[in-house]
Each structure stands twice: as structure tokens, then as C-alpha cells.
Design an enzyme around this catalytic site. Structure first.
Site, PDB file in Angstrom:
ATOM      1  N   ASP A  91      16.338 -45.619 -13.767  1.00  8.66           N
ATOM      2  CA  ASP A  91      16.313 -47.073 -13.623  1.00  8.66           C
ATOM      3  C   ASP A  91      15.258 -47.622 -14.573  1.00  8.66           C
ATOM      4  O   ASP A  91      15.212 -47.234 -15.736  1.00  8.66           O
ATOM      5  CB  ASP A  91      16.077 -47.462 -12.152  1.00  8.66           C
ATOM      6  CG  ASP A  91      16.401 -48.927 -11.897  1.00  8.66           C
ATOM      7  OD1 ASP A  91      17.217 -49.497 -12.632  1.00  8.66           O
ATOM      8  OD2 ASP A  91      15.829 -49.513 -10.960  1.00  8.66           O
ATOM      9  N   ASP A 112       9.050 -51.700 -13.465  1.00  7.46           N
ATOM     10  CA  ASP A 112       9.652 -52.890 -12.867  1.00  7.46           C
ATOM     11  C   ASP A 112       8.641 -53.586 -11.967  1.00  7.46           C
ATOM     12  O   ASP A 112       7.930 -52.938 -11.183  1.00  7.46           O
ATOM     13  CB  ASP A 112      10.912 -52.533 -12.074  1.00  7.46           C
ATOM     14  CG  ASP A 112      12.115 -52.270 -12.988  1.00  7.46           C
ATOM     15  OD1 ASP A 112      11.958 -52.362 -14.218  1.00  7.46           O
ATOM     16  OD2 ASP A 112      13.209 -51.980 -12.460  1.00  7.46           O
ATOM     17  N   ASP A 162      12.317 -46.097 -10.681  1.00  9.34           N
ATOM     18  CA  ASP A 162      11.567 -46.484 -11.871  1.00  9.34           C
ATOM     19  C   ASP A 162      10.456 -45.459 -12.109  1.00  9.34           C
ATOM     20  O   ASP A 162      10.053 -44.746 -11.193  1.00  9.34           O
ATOM     21  CB  ASP A 162      10.914 -47.858 -11.680  1.00  9.34           C
ATOM     22  CG  ASP A 162      11.908 -48.928 -11.262  1.00  9.34           C
ATOM     23  OD1 ASP A 162      13.060 -48.891 -11.749  1.00  9.34           O
ATOM     24  OD2 ASP A 162      11.530 -49.794 -10.451  1.00  9.34           O
ATOM     25  N   ARG A 206      15.967 -55.450 -21.426  1.00  5.75           N
ATOM     26  CA  ARG A 206      14.881 -55.770 -20.503  1.00  5.75           C
ATOM     27  C   ARG A 206      13.518 -55.491 -21.137  1.00  5.75           C
ATOM     28  O   ARG A 206      12.734 -54.705 -20.616  1.00  5.75           O
ATOM     29  CB  ARG A 206      15.019 -55.002 -19.182  1.00  5.75           C
ATOM     30  CG  ARG A 206      16.329 -55.258 -18.466  1.00  5.75           C
ATOM     31  CD  ARG A 206      16.370 -54.585 -17.102  1.00  5.75           C
ATOM     32  NE  ARG A 206      17.629 -54.844 -16.408  1.00  5.75           N
ATOM     33  CZ  ARG A 206      17.979 -54.323 -15.247  1.00  5.75           C
ATOM     34  NH1 ARG A 206      17.156 -53.495 -14.621  1.00  5.75           N
ATOM     35  NH2 ARG A 206      19.130 -54.626 -14.688  1.00  5.75           N
TER      36      ARG A 206
HETATM   37 CA    CA Z   1      14.026 -50.814 -10.538  1.00  6.02          CA
END
Ligand code: CA
Ligand code: CA
Length: 462
Positions: A277, A281, A238, A333
Site C-alpha cells: 500500500d 500515509d 503502509d 500520490r
Molecule cells: Ca494506506
């Protein structure tokens, strides 16, 4: 537009009039002069930059204001105020050893100047993926070994997969930058952290502001043959990860893939070779996070809040506030939520057409309260497409607006729009009402006009 200007003025006033609580620790002109520098004298910081570096999260500003609140490195002593321009200087400022920096709880303020690349080697030259690879790994060998037509539809294993895992460990040591407790990382104008992951894990009280994050690329994506109907490539890194941490304020940053968009990646095994990614997060029992005034530009997966359906460790955790963020052209997301009480208010969404999956993911035991957000929809996107049921049961939505492609802005009942098209229905009551909010909640009609120009890095007067 007069109201917009008034809000903009209000925000600027809030920022510039905020107290510098620890100013006594750093009388103007002394803090940086006292900092030893191995290379050259650090550049002078403007009084406003000093003040913003010492700023703390306002009382009541989202979940990160709960408990002890979020003060970051605001009490740093003069010798813990750093201006960094390279990966090595960044690691030095965070404590000196990337392997142990997460344990450095000394209050510190780190100003990022210019671009720092996570792939910088010890002498500053850029490493490449081959430099970080284990001798037993090559993409060519990996593709030859685990082609579903040869290997079948089971998870890769054996020497080449083991070499890939060792390669990931090598890369993580290098491009994952570990942050300790009581830290403020703040960008000077134009600051950019590229090719790295800012890892906030098992720490508390961290502030990250005014930085453009881009392209935390994974050199060694994994093939997951049973992810989805035809398998998927999954990546490790991330741009910012918050794990097992509390009291984190992420404010006025820009998150992007930069000049390495997913669309530029090749296709292997019939699926896009995904080297990115999440943007930001928040997982593994993290909680008390406020994400405000950030800009998320054109990414696939933006924000995962909770990464596992396992009922247990995340219960009562993953409480996050998202306000005044701009989600521009991202695909999914925005965020996807499990377990947490997540307050999503006054965010502006520009939903692209091609590739869009959903905005808010309603996951296991999630309790999202979505209020006064504005969704500008691309061609072919309907209000019913904005939620996605990831085994959740309820979401509270109030005062949200949509602007359909070619249409006029109008109020929308997101749950009713979803339920009219999908089964099973979601309940319109997530069971809680947010109280931790700071400043006026804007009418949804105004949100794009205010958040559009003011969200993201390089809007603060640094
Ligand atoms: Ca992640
Ligand atoms: Ca239905």
C-alpha cells in the site's frame, strides 16, 4: 557547484551543530551501560549518534513545529535509551507488548541496528505467509471462489473472505509495530526495517529518522471488484502510517519496495496482485507532520494525506509540510491530498515514464502550496501531467521548475500547464501562505543537485 557545496556544508553544519537538549540526562558513557540487556552488552554509540538521538525538530521547521513542537524521546532517561537488532528487542524497547505499546508514553530513544524483519517469529526465524494464514484461507481457494467470471462483480463475502479477514488480523498483530508517544526511532548506519508497518496511531510527539523501510508486504490482499473499471487488488500495509496523531517528524529515511517490486507480482483476474500500500500515509485526522529529506524510491502509491472524502472529521486537520524529499521513479500520490493545508517546497521529483499517473493529487477541500520544487520528466511526460484533480478546486504553485526529457531546465506554472489541457480548471490560489519554514528555500534550479545526494537514509553522520 560551489553553491551546492555551500548548501551541503550548511546542512551538515546545521545537523552537527544542533544542541543536544537533554545531554544532561545522558552523560557520555553512562546511558547504555545502565541499560539492562537480556542478550548481550549493547554496542557503544558514538557521541554524534547520542547527539542525533536527542535532537528535536528545529523551531519553525514545518507543521510539526506547531503547537508544542516535536521533541520525540529527547528527554528519555538513561534506562530508556535502547539499541535494538531484532523484532523482539524493538517491541521490548517500545514498551514490551506490541498490543499495548501505543499507550506507552514514556520518553524513549530506540536506535535500530542492522535489519529487523517484521516476519521474525519469537525465536528469530522468519515466518511466512502460510504461518500467518487462517486455516480456512488459501490464495488458490480465494481465486477460485471470487473469480469475476464465477462470482460476478460484487464484493467477496462468505467463508473464504471471512478467513482472509481473520488472516489479516493475524498478520497485523505480527507485522504492524505500534509506537507510543514521546518516542524517537533512529537508525544507525545501514538500519533497515523490512516487512513491517510502523504504526503511529492516536499518539503525539514521534520522531523517525535514518531508517530504510522496505517491503511491508500484505500476505492477504483483497480483491475489490468495483475499484476502477476492471477491479483492483488492494493491500493493507503502509511502510509508515500516521493516524489520529500530532507532532510527527519523519526525516532522512528511505522508502522502497526493496527486492520485491510490484513489477515482480503476478496478475490475477487480469490485474496486478498488489501486495503493497502506501509508503507513508497520513490519514484519519492526523495533523502537524513534517516530512523532510526522505527518499521515496520507485514505488506505486507513495503518500496519501487524508483517506476519505467525508466532510467532517478531517476538517482543519491533515496539515503537513514536505520539504527536500526525493521522489524517484514513483507513480502516484506524491502526495495525494484531502482537506489539509499542505506545504510542498524544495522537493526533487524524478518522474519515470512507464506507469506514471500523477505527482500531486488535488483532492476534496485540499489546500496545497507547492513552491520551488523541481520535476525531472521522463519521456512522454509533460508538465500538464503533474497535477491530478481528485475533486479539489485550487492549488497555489510558485517558482517550480521542470526539466523535460531531452530538454533544458525551465520555470513552469504548474496550474496554467494543467488548466491548458484539462477541465475544469483549478484556481491558482489555495488561500493560505506557509510561515513554518526553517532555513533557506532553495531556488528550484538547485533542488535536484542538493536533494539528490543528501535525501534519504544513511546521509546523517550516524
Ligand atoms: Ca494506506
Ligand atoms: Ca482548461
Amino acid at each position: 557547484m560551489r553553491r551546492v557545496a555551500a548548501y551541503a556544508a550548511l546542512i551538515t553544519l546545521t545537523l552537527t551543530a544542533a544542541p543536544a537538549p537533554a545531554a544532561a540526562h545522558a552523560p557520555a558513557g553512562t546511558d547504555l551501560a545502565a541499560r539492562p540487556s537480556p542478550t548481550s552488552a549493547p554496542p557503544a554509540l558514538s557521541p554524534l549518534a547520542r547527539q542525533l538521538g536527542r535532537q528535536t525538530l528545529p523551531a519553525g521547521d514545518g507543521w510539526a513545529s506547531a503547537g508544542p513542537g516535536t521533541t520525540g524521546g529527547s528527554t528519555a532517561s538513561a534506562d530508556q535509551v535502547h539499541v535494538v537488532t531484532t523484532r523482539a528487542e524493538l517491541i521490548t524497547a517500545l514498551g514490551g507488548d506490541n498490543a499495548t505499546n501505543a499507550g506507552n508514553a514514556t520518553p524513549k530513544i530506540v536506535y535500530v541496528k542492522g535489519t529487523i524483519d517484521g516476519f521474525e517469529g519469537p525465536d528469530g526465524t522468519l515466518l511466512n505467509c502460510t504461518d500467518l494464514a487462517d486455516p480456512g484461507y488459501s490464495l488458490e481457494a480465494y481465486l477460485a471462489a471470487y473469480d469475476p467470471g464465477v462470482w460476478g462483480r460484487v464484493a467477496p463475502s462468505g467463508p473464504i473472505e471471512s478467513a482472509r479477514v481473520r488472516s489479516v488480523t493475524n498478520q497485523t498483530r505480527h507485522t504492524q509495530i505500534n509506537v507510543g508517544a514521546n518516542t524517537t526511532i533512529i537508525g544507525l548506519r545501514g538500519a533497515r526495517l523490512t516487512g513491517l508497518t510502523l504504526m503511529i496511531d492516536r499518539v503525539s510527539n514521534v520522531i523517525v529518522r535514518n531508517i530504510t523501510f522496505d517491503d511491508a508486504r500484505d500476505c492477504f490482499p483483497a480483491w475489490s471488484p468495483t475499484d476502477g473499471e476492471t477491479g483492483n487488488w488492494n493491500s493493507q500495509y503502509d511502510l509508515v502510517s500516521v493516524r489520529r496523531s500530532e507532532n510527527v517528524w519523519i526525516e532522512h529515511n528511505t522508502f522502497t519496495d526493496g527486492d520485491n517490486p510490484d513489477s515482480a507480482q503476478p496478475v490475477h483476474f487480469g490485474r496486478p496482485y498488489q501486495v503493497h500500500d502506501g509508503a507513508l500515509d497520513i490519514t484519519h485526522t492526523a495533523s502537524l507532520v513534517t516530512v523532510a529529506w526522505n527518499r521515496f524510491d520507485g514505488r506505486d502509491k507513495v503518500m496519501l494525506i487524508g483517506s476519505s472524502n467525508t466532510v467532517g472529521p478531517d476538517l482543519g486537520r491533515l496539515n503537513v509540510t514536505l520539504h527536500h524529499n526525493l521522489f524517484d521513479g514513483s507513480l502516484q500520490r506524491l502526495p495525494r491530498v484531502r482537506f489539509g493545508q499542505v506545504d510542498i517546497y524544495n522537493n526533487a521529483y524524478r518522474i519515470a515514464g512507464a506507469g506514471f499517473e500523477y505527482a500531486i493529487g488535488v483532492g476534496v477541500q485540499s489546500a496545497v502550496f507547492a513552491q520551488n520544487n523541481h520535476f525531472t520528466l521522463g519521456a512522454g511526460i509533460a508538465a500538464a501531467d503533474l497535477l491530478y484533480d481528485w475533486s479539489g478546486t485550487a492549488i497555489t504553485t510558485r517558482g517550480n521548475w521542470v526539466t523535460p526529457a531531452g530538454g533544458l531546465p525551465r520555470p513552469v506554472d504548474l496550474v496554467a500547464a494543467y488548466n491548458a489541457v484539462h477541465d475544469p480548471d483549478l484556481s491558482p490560489d489555495a488561500g493560505w501562505t506557509p510561515t513554518l519554514r526553517h532555513g533557506p528555500v532553495l531556488p528550484a534550479a538547485l533542488v535536484p543537485l542538493v536533494v539528490g545526494p543528501l535525501a534519504g537514509a544513511d546521509r546523517l553522520p550516524l
